[in-house]
Design a protein around this motif. Sequence first.
Motif, PDB file in Angstrom:
ATOM      1  N   LEU A   1      41.464 109.180 -20.797  1.00 46.94           N
ATOM      2  CA  LEU A   1      41.668 109.665 -19.424  1.00 46.94           C
ATOM      3  C   LEU A   1      42.805 108.887 -18.755  1.00 46.94           C
ATOM      4  O   LEU A   1      43.694 109.477 -18.132  1.00 46.94           O
ATOM      5  N   ARG A   2      42.797 107.579 -18.896  1.00 48.08           N
ATOM      6  CA  ARG A   2      43.852 106.760 -18.293  1.00 48.08           C
ATOM      7  C   ARG A   2      45.215 107.138 -18.877  1.00 48.08           C
ATOM      8  O   ARG A   2      46.210 107.249 -18.153  1.00 48.08           O
ATOM      9  N   GLU A   3      45.220 107.356 -20.173  1.00 44.54           N
ATOM     10  CA  GLU A   3      46.476 107.729 -20.839  1.00 44.54           C
ATOM     11  C   GLU A   3      47.003 109.056 -20.256  1.00 44.54           C
ATOM     12  O   GLU A   3      48.199 109.204 -19.999  1.00 44.54           O
ATOM     13  N   LEU A   4      46.086 110.005 -20.045  1.00 47.06           N
ATOM     14  CA  LEU A   4      46.499 111.321 -19.526  1.00 47.06           C
ATOM     15  C   LEU A   4      47.004 111.224 -18.092  1.00 47.06           C
ATOM     16  O   LEU A   4      48.001 111.865 -17.728  1.00 47.06           O
ATOM     17  N   ILE A   5      46.319 110.432 -17.277  1.00 48.20           N
ATOM     18  CA  ILE A   5      46.776 110.307 -15.877  1.00 48.20           C
ATOM     19  C   ILE A   5      48.172 109.680 -15.858  1.00 48.20           C
ATOM     20  O   ILE A   5      49.062 110.131 -15.135  1.00 48.20           O
ATOM     21  N   ASN A   6      48.362 108.661 -16.671  1.00 48.75           N
ATOM     22  CA  ASN A   6      49.690 108.031 -16.733  1.00 48.75           C
ATOM     23  C   ASN A   6      50.740 109.007 -17.253  1.00 48.75           C
ATOM     24  O   ASN A   6      51.870 109.041 -16.758  1.00 48.75           O
TER      25      ASN A   6
END
Length: 288
Positions: free
Chosen positions: A88-93
């Motif tokens: 999820l963090r990777e996608l938001i970034n």
Amino acid sequence: MAAERLRSVELVQEQLAFDGIPERLVRVTPAKLTTWSSCPRRYRFNYVDRPQPSRGPAMAHTTLGAVLHNALRAYYELPSEQRTAARLRELINRYWKSDGFAGAEQSADYLARALDWLSDYVERDRLRGEPVGVEKWVSATVGTIIVQGRVDRIDERDGELVIVDYKAGRKPPDVDAARNSLPLALYALATQRMLHAPCPQVELHHLRTSEIVTWRHTADSLAEHRQRAERLARESRDAATSIAEGADPDRVFPARPGAQCAGCEFRRHCPEGTRAVPETEPWALLGE
Ligand code: SF4
């Protein structure tokens, strides 16, 4: 051959209204009807005038909303076992953009907030079950209109379909927003027609707080929304026709100044809107 059959079905759909009375169906999106309802002039700038008038600068709250939607779409498209906090963090970034923010510092601040908001949201959402559609395109005849558009998410719970719409604004919506939402009701009608399953429940999910407001429609309340949509579709179609026949655009598509002018992408072309609401910075609608 299959394409020809599909086209014939579409032609028949356009010629016959739902009740069997020959009438040309109007193809609409909920966004178009909502724009017509809130300001006919904004509708004209968006959907009628060609070339389209230039838009104002990017607004940070719009950028933020798009990033949150894109990240969640990509997240829920992953197989469930890959939906981890790290992904999820990777996608938001990956989807993050700074368009409209005051500068790098404010953008970084909101990126950190977005990471917190969505981490909390997906954690709480885990118990609600597997979505059956993510950014699902729906297209179905509903009365005298063909409703088309992309639903943020369609869930299935207890044998029923549920329309989920993400909200990223400053304040959580209240239950009236869910009950009175024309897009939610039209998506419910189109979804139940397309997927052949009941879809009475609509939900607004506020991504900043993870708060959810729910409304269960009845056949009567959905019929009221359908009738309103049919009226708006007729009005907007007739307005576009009359302008093509030489009517005065400012009379047929009147400005409807109000709070929405602060975030209107066409306000630079609209003296009434410019007078009604002072110009704001592109990040002013982000909130606290
Ligand atoms: S500025 Fe306001 S009145 Fe003018 S087009 Fe936009 S929403 Fe309508």
